[in-house]
Design a protein around this motif. Structure first.
Motif, PDB file in Angstrom:
ATOM      1  N   LEU A  62       5.282  34.161  12.151  1.00 47.02           N
ATOM      2  CA  LEU A  62       6.371  33.654  11.314  1.00 47.02           C
ATOM      3  C   LEU A  62       7.527  33.125  12.152  1.00 47.02           C
ATOM      4  CD1 LEU A  62       7.445  33.264   8.469  1.00 47.02           C
ATOM      5  CD2 LEU A  62       8.346  35.599   8.559  1.00 47.02           C
ATOM      6  N   GLN A  63       7.860  33.802  13.259  1.00 49.94           N
ATOM      7  CA  GLN A  63       8.991  33.374  14.080  1.00 49.94           C
ATOM      8  C   GLN A  63       8.748  32.001  14.690  1.00 49.94           C
ATOM      9  OE1 GLN A  63       7.148  36.031  14.477  1.00 49.94           O
ATOM     10  NE2 GLN A  63       6.730  36.602  16.619  1.00 49.94           N
ATOM     11  N   ASN A  64       7.454  31.728  14.977  1.00 55.97           N
ATOM     12  CA  ASN A  64       7.140  30.393  15.510  1.00 55.97           C
ATOM     13  C   ASN A  64       7.358  29.319  14.474  1.00 55.97           C
ATOM     14  OD1 ASN A  64       6.487  31.618  17.884  1.00 55.97           O
ATOM     15  ND2 ASN A  64       4.245  31.431  17.630  1.00 55.97           N
ATOM     16  N   TYR A  65       6.970  29.609  13.226  1.00 59.21           N
ATOM     17  CA  TYR A  65       7.169  28.628  12.158  1.00 59.21           C
ATOM     18  C   TYR A  65       8.663  28.369  11.916  1.00 59.21           C
ATOM     19  CZ  TYR A  65       2.226  29.578  11.090  1.00 59.21           C
ATOM     20  OH  TYR A  65       0.870  29.715  11.169  1.00 59.21           O
ATOM     21  N   VAL A  66       9.506  29.454  11.942  1.00 62.02           N
ATOM     22  CA  VAL A  66      10.971  29.307  11.738  1.00 62.02           C
ATOM     23  C   VAL A  66      11.586  28.480  12.859  1.00 62.02           C
ATOM     24  CG1 VAL A  66      13.177  30.552  11.637  1.00 62.02           C
ATOM     25  CG2 VAL A  66      11.155  31.440  10.428  1.00 62.02           C
ATOM     26  N   LEU A  67      11.110  28.751  14.107  1.00 59.31           N
ATOM     27  CA  LEU A  67      11.645  28.009  15.246  1.00 59.31           C
ATOM     28  C   LEU A  67      11.318  26.532  15.136  1.00 59.31           C
ATOM     29  CD1 LEU A  67      13.029  27.935  18.023  1.00 59.31           C
ATOM     30  CD2 LEU A  67      10.790  28.490  19.038  1.00 59.31           C
ATOM     31  N   VAL A  68      10.086  26.241  14.775  1.00 61.51           N
ATOM     32  CA  VAL A  68       9.675  24.840  14.635  1.00 61.51           C
ATOM     33  C   VAL A  68      10.472  24.166  13.529  1.00 61.51           C
ATOM     34  CG1 VAL A  68       7.748  23.331  13.984  1.00 61.51           C
ATOM     35  CG2 VAL A  68       7.371  25.215  15.587  1.00 61.51           C
ATOM     36  N   PHE A  69      10.638  24.884  12.404  1.00 62.32           N
ATOM     37  CA  PHE A  69      11.384  24.324  11.287  1.00 62.32           C
ATOM     38  C   PHE A  69      12.829  24.035  11.694  1.00 62.32           C
ATOM     39  CE2 PHE A  69      13.912  24.820   7.382  1.00 62.32           C
ATOM     40  CZ  PHE A  69      13.322  23.851   6.605  1.00 62.32           C
ATOM     41  N   PHE A  70      13.451  24.983  12.406  1.00 60.03           N
ATOM     42  CA  PHE A  70      14.844  24.813  12.854  1.00 60.03           C
ATOM     43  C   PHE A  70      14.964  23.641  13.817  1.00 60.03           C
ATOM     44  CE2 PHE A  70      18.146  25.679  16.050  1.00 60.03           C
ATOM     45  CZ  PHE A  70      19.282  25.683  15.239  1.00 60.03           C
ATOM     46  N   LEU A  71      14.026  23.558  14.772  1.00 59.43           N
ATOM     47  CA  LEU A  71      14.060  22.455  15.724  1.00 59.43           C
ATOM     48  C   LEU A  71      13.852  21.120  15.031  1.00 59.43           C
ATOM     49  CD1 LEU A  71      12.043  24.004  18.698  1.00 59.43           C
ATOM     50  CD2 LEU A  71      14.510  23.621  18.558  1.00 59.43           C
ATOM     51  N   GLY A  72      13.038  21.120  14.002  1.00 63.90           N
ATOM     52  CA  GLY A  72      12.810  19.885  13.265  1.00 63.90           C
ATOM     53  C   GLY A  72      14.070  19.428  12.559  1.00 63.90           C
ATOM     54  N   VAL A  73      14.749  20.375  11.905  1.00 64.00           N
ATOM     55  CA  VAL A  73      15.985  20.035  11.202  1.00 64.00           C
ATOM     56  C   VAL A  73      17.044  19.564  12.194  1.00 64.00           C
ATOM     57  CG1 VAL A  73      17.873  20.979   9.818  1.00 64.00           C
ATOM     58  CG2 VAL A  73      15.501  21.567   9.284  1.00 64.00           C
ATOM     59  N   LEU A  74      17.120  20.266  13.328  1.00 60.56           N
ATOM     60  CA  LEU A  74      18.110  19.898  14.352  1.00 60.56           C
ATOM     61  C   LEU A  74      17.828  18.503  14.894  1.00 60.56           C
ATOM     62  CD1 LEU A  74      20.521  20.802  16.084  1.00 60.56           C
ATOM     63  CD2 LEU A  74      18.872  21.754  17.719  1.00 60.56           C
ATOM     64  N   ALA A  75      16.565  18.193  15.075  1.00 63.10           N
ATOM     65  CA  ALA A  75      16.205  16.870  15.594  1.00 63.10           C
ATOM     66  C   ALA A  75      16.566  15.786  14.609  1.00 63.10           C
ATOM     67  CB  ALA A  75      14.693  16.837  15.888  1.00 63.10           C
ATOM     68  N   VAL A  76      16.380  16.020  13.339  1.00 64.43           N
ATOM     69  CA  VAL A  76      16.734  15.036  12.326  1.00 64.43           C
ATOM     70  C   VAL A  76      18.248  14.820  12.283  1.00 64.43           C
ATOM     71  CG1 VAL A  76      16.734  14.575   9.843  1.00 64.43           C
ATOM     72  CG2 VAL A  76      14.680  15.449  10.948  1.00 64.43           C
ATOM     73  N   ALA A  77      19.003  15.963  12.398  1.00 64.07           N
ATOM     74  CA  ALA A  77      20.472  15.862  12.352  1.00 64.07           C
ATOM     75  C   ALA A  77      21.006  15.077  13.542  1.00 64.07           C
ATOM     76  CB  ALA A  77      21.073  17.269  12.323  1.00 64.07           C
ATOM     77  N   VAL A  78      20.480  15.363  14.696  1.00 69.27           N
ATOM     78  CA  VAL A  78      20.916  14.638  15.902  1.00 69.27           C
ATOM     79  C   VAL A  78      20.575  13.168  15.777  1.00 69.27           C
ATOM     80  CG1 VAL A  78      20.510  14.375  18.384  1.00 69.27           C
ATOM     81  CG2 VAL A  78      20.798  16.648  17.406  1.00 69.27           C
ATOM     82  N   LEU A  79      19.393  12.873  15.267  1.00 66.47           N
ATOM     83  CA  LEU A  79      18.979  11.488  15.103  1.00 66.47           C
ATOM     84  C   LEU A  79      19.904  10.753  14.158  1.00 66.47           C
ATOM     85  CD1 LEU A  79      16.849   9.318  15.701  1.00 66.47           C
ATOM     86  CD2 LEU A  79      15.545  10.169  13.741  1.00 66.47           C
ATOM     87  N   MET A  80      20.276  11.388  13.092  1.00 66.92           N
ATOM     88  CA  MET A  80      21.150  10.762  12.106  1.00 66.92           C
ATOM     89  C   MET A  80      22.548  10.562  12.677  1.00 66.92           C
ATOM     90  SD  MET A  80      19.357  10.053   9.574  1.00 66.92           S
ATOM     91  CE  MET A  80      17.839  10.488   8.735  1.00 66.92           C
ATOM     92  N   ALA A  81      22.987  11.562  13.486  1.00 66.36           N
ATOM     93  CA  ALA A  81      24.347  11.471  14.045  1.00 66.36           C
ATOM     94  C   ALA A  81      24.447  10.300  15.016  1.00 66.36           C
ATOM     95  CB  ALA A  81      24.715  12.778  14.761  1.00 66.36           C
ATOM     96  N   PHE A  82      23.488  10.143  15.837  1.00 63.06           N
ATOM     97  CA  PHE A  82      23.525   9.056  16.804  1.00 63.06           C
ATOM     98  C   PHE A  82      23.267   7.699  16.162  1.00 63.06           C
ATOM     99  CE2 PHE A  82      23.046  12.498  19.872  1.00 63.06           C
ATOM    100  CZ  PHE A  82      23.928  12.108  20.856  1.00 63.06           C
ATOM    101  N   SER A  83      22.655   7.685  15.023  1.00 59.92           N
ATOM    102  CA  SER A  83      22.380   6.397  14.369  1.00 59.92           C
ATOM    103  C   SER A  83      23.557   5.920  13.562  1.00 59.92           C
ATOM    104  CB  SER A  83      21.143   6.517  13.464  1.00 59.92           C
ATOM    105  OG  SER A  83      21.418   7.420  12.402  1.00 59.92           O
ATOM    106  N   GLY A  84      24.594   6.780  13.407  1.00 59.32           N
ATOM    107  CA  GLY A  84      25.814   6.368  12.695  1.00 59.32           C
ATOM    108  C   GLY A  84      25.698   6.420  11.213  1.00 59.32           C
ATOM    109  N   SER A  85      24.706   7.054  10.732  1.00 63.52           N
ATOM    110  CA  SER A  85      24.525   7.139   9.285  1.00 63.52           C
ATOM    111  C   SER A  85      25.069   8.466   8.817  1.00 63.52           C
ATOM    112  CB  SER A  85      23.040   6.987   8.939  1.00 63.52           C
ATOM    113  OG  SER A  85      22.855   7.121   7.562  1.00 63.52           O
ATOM    114  N   SER A  86      26.383   8.545   8.555  1.00 60.89           N
ATOM    115  CA  SER A  86      27.003   9.807   8.135  1.00 60.89           C
ATOM    116  C   SER A  86      26.517  10.237   6.764  1.00 60.89           C
ATOM    117  CB  SER A  86      28.538   9.651   8.128  1.00 60.89           C
ATOM    118  OG  SER A  86      28.903   8.603   7.251  1.00 60.89           O
ATOM    119  N   THR A  87      26.214   9.260   5.939  1.00 58.30           N
ATOM    120  CA  THR A  87      25.738   9.595   4.582  1.00 58.30           C
ATOM    121  C   THR A  87      24.401  10.315   4.654  1.00 58.30           C
ATOM    122  OG1 THR A  87      26.837   7.630   3.718  1.00 58.30           O
ATOM    123  CG2 THR A  87      25.140   8.656   2.317  1.00 58.30           C
TER     124      THR A  87
END
Length: 645
Positions: free
Chosen positions: A610-635
């Motif tokens: 389970l901890q591996n699945y949570v880590l992957v899920f968290f990293l996935g969300v973090l990667a999406v957030a970083v991608l959105m932040a650098f792309s300038g799409s605040s919305t």
């Protein structure tokens, strides 16, 4: 009273040797003499009841047209949308079955008695008598059967017993191979017979002989003529194998690998005549299909001539007799094919006596010569073995067709039947076969019994248990044919299909038969006895070298079957094997490999922690957030972060 009892309890005839088989196997096997007494006694008692039953049938004319039948329900089966399947097990007594019942049990009794001396000292003595008893019981059951399914069960039991007895000497490779050859060849034929019987049941709704006879007479109400023809041909395939007709004759000469009493039992009174008897029993079917009758006649005529040409070159005494049997069975089939049940059953009757006599005589010779089988290495046996020799001579006169011996009357009846029905080609083939029969039989007799003595041989006459059956059968070979003389044909009055034969004696055919038989014996005398050094015979073999080799090698039919087995059967099997390995297994293995590789890849993402699945899920969300932040799409980032919140 006793006759009536025997007729109403004819089922005791096959039951007695069947009980002997059980008693020997489970009780008396350790005591050889007791096993022999049980086997011989049971068959002799069965012969007594069979004789009484035959007397009862042949003293009442009513049984010619209406057989005595009694049966009980074997099983019944209700099928939705179809007529109920009902199978009876029972007994049918009429002149044909009564004759066969007496003949089989009588000859089997003396073959059993002969075996007491012949098999002396054999370690499988008791087992041998148990097999003989089961064999006799099976054939007697076949003869008495009131329906074709019951007959088929007995038919297969006869085949099983032949396998056990032909391969009785299990230490001999040739015996084992001969047993397998007989079993497989007959099974191929029996498959056709089984299809025919199933078709009869489906089309006519019964396998009862008397019911079938009535329905097939009006077959148009049940099926087409084409279907009836197919059924008749399928049924005939079984007798082709069992009665050694061309091209399924190849097993029968090899059956000589069994003990000589087995050869006598198989070739004279039981297995090989079962096919002839089945065709005779179902004459009501073949009579409605002229093309099937023609097939039976041509097959029989060709087999008779074919086997006779092979026999004239053979050297082993039992092999000569074996091909003689094939030829004589062809005569019987020829008679059935031209529509004469009387002539066919008459020759079956006489042949049983003189052929059993000759096989048992051959066994007596082989015992005296320590199983030296080549007739060219014998000679002069008449001086040392007079009973064997002179009884064998009687058998030779009978099969050659010399009057008044039994074979003359029955063979002449077949020739007359072929001639009177307009089958002139088959008549010519049968007549020439008669000449060849006399020639090769007396060639064997002159070489073995009357030729120059071989100083290497020291024979002596056989034990009384072997010579008494020879004497009894010799008497039969002399007189049993008198039942069917043209002037007082008692046989034709009783055993027939349709009306009794009332034609005048055909003196021309009788004279021709005698001349042909005499010519054959004279030629054999000239080549093999008058010429002491056999120079003429050897020169003839040299002159006709290729033909002689072809006949000696039995037209290479065994080699042809062997090639067929290796080239086609084994070759086809190899192709299927390669297809299975490289195509079927290739496809299946490829699918399995793809599933295995896919599983290995997906297994990386499916660890089960389970901890591996949570880590992957968290990293996935973090990667999406970083991608959105650098792309300038605040919305988009807000939507994502709002979704997380």
């Amino acid at each position: 009273m006793l006759v009536e009892f025997a007729m109403q309890h004819a089922w005791l005839v096959p039951l007695l040797p069947a009980l002997a088989f059980v008693v020997i196997v489970f009780l008396t096997r350790p005591w050889q003499l007791l096993s022999a007494i049980v086997a011989v006694g049971s068959m002799a008692t069965a012969c007594f009841f069979a004789t009484l039953a035959a007397i009862g049938i042949f003293t009442n004319h009513e049984y010619i047209e209406k057989p005595l039948v009694y049966a009980t329900r074997w099983f019944s089966l209700g099928l939705p949308g179809m007529p109920d399947l009902r199978i009876d097990v029972g007994v049918q007594l009429d002149p044909v079955s009564a004759m066969m019942l007496f003949m089989v049990s009588f000859i089997a009794t003396f073959i059993f008695l002969y075996s007491v001396g012949y098999m002396k000292g054999d370690p499988g003595y008791s087992v041998f008598f148990s097999y003989l008893s089961l064999f006799g019981a099976s054939m007697l059951l076949l003869v008495l059967s009131s329906n074709l399914l019951q007959m088929f069960v007995a038919w297969e039991l006869v085949g099983l017993c032949s396998y056990l007895l032909i391969g009785f000497y299990t230490h001999k490779i040739s015996a084992r191979e001969a047993a397998k050859k007989a079993f497989v060849t007959c099974r191929v034929a029996d498959f056709g017979l089984l299809l025919g019987l199933l078709s009869l049941q489906i089309v006519f709704g019964t396998l009862n002989l008397t019911e079938l006879a009535g329905k097939i007479e009006h077959f148009e109400q049940y099926t087409t003529f084409g279907m009836l023809t197919l059924i008749a041909v399928l049924v005939f395939i079984g007798p082709i194998g069992k009665s050694g007709q061309f091209p399924l004759h190849v097993w029968l000469p090899d059956a000589m690998e069994g003990p000589t009493p087995v050869s006598a039992l198989i070739h004279a009174a039981t297995m090989v005549v079962a096919g002839v008897y089945l065709v005779g029993r179902t004459m009501f079917l073949f009579h409605e299909v002229p093309s099937a009758m023609q097939l039976v006649a041509v097959t029989g005529g060709f087999t008779a001539l074919f086997a006779a040409t092979v026999a004239i070159t053979q050297r082993e005494i039992k092999k000569i007799l074996a091909y003689s049997t094939v030829s004589q069975l062809g005569y019987m089939m020829l008679a059935l094919g031209v529509g004469s049940l009387s002539a066919s059953m008459f020759h079956l009757w006489t042949h049983a006596f003189f052929k059993a006599l000759m096989f048992l005589g051959a066994g007596s010779v082989l015992t005296a010569l320590h199983h030296k089988a080549d007739v060219w290495e014998m000679g002069g046996l008449v001086k040392k073995m007079p009973i064997t020799a002179w009884t064998f001579v009687i058998g030779g006169l009978a099969i050659a067709g010399i009057p008044p011996f039994a074979g003359f009357w029955s063979k002449d009846e077949i020739l007359v039947s072929a001639l009177s029905t307009g089958h002139y080609v088959l008549f010519a083939m049968a007549a020439f076969t008669a000449f060849l029969t006399a020639f090769y039989m007396w060639r064997m007799i002159f070489l073995a019994f009357f030729g120059e003595e071989n100083p290497a041989n020291h024979p002596k006459e056989s034990h009384w248990t072997m010579t008494v059956p020879l004497l009894v059968l010799a008497v039969g070979a002399c007189f049993v044919g008198l039942l069917g003389t043209p002037w007082h044909n008692v046989w034709g009055e009783w055993i027939r299909f349709g009306h009794a034969h009332e034609g005048a004696p055909n003196y021309g055919a009788m004279l021709l038969s005698i001349v042909l038989a005499g010519a054959g014996i004279l030629l054999a005398y000239t080549l093999y006895l008058k010429d002491a050094k056999k120079k003429r015979a050897r020169k003839m073999a040299e002159w006709f070298g290729p033909v002689y080799r072809m006949l000696y090698n039995k037209y290479y039919i065994d080699e042809l079957y062997l090639w067929f087995n290796h080239a086609l059967v084994d070759g086809t099997a190899k192709l299927f094997y390669l297809f299975d390995i490289y195509v079927v297994d290739g496809i299946v293995n490829s699918i399995g490999a793809f599933a295995r590789l896919s599983g290995d890849g997906l297994r990386v993402f499916q660890s089960g922690r389970l901890q591996n699945y949570v880590l992957v899920f968290f990293l996935g969300v973090l990667a999406v957030a970083v991608l959105m932040a650098f792309s300038g799409s605040s919305t988009a980032a807000g939507l994502v972060l709002g979704g997380v919140k």
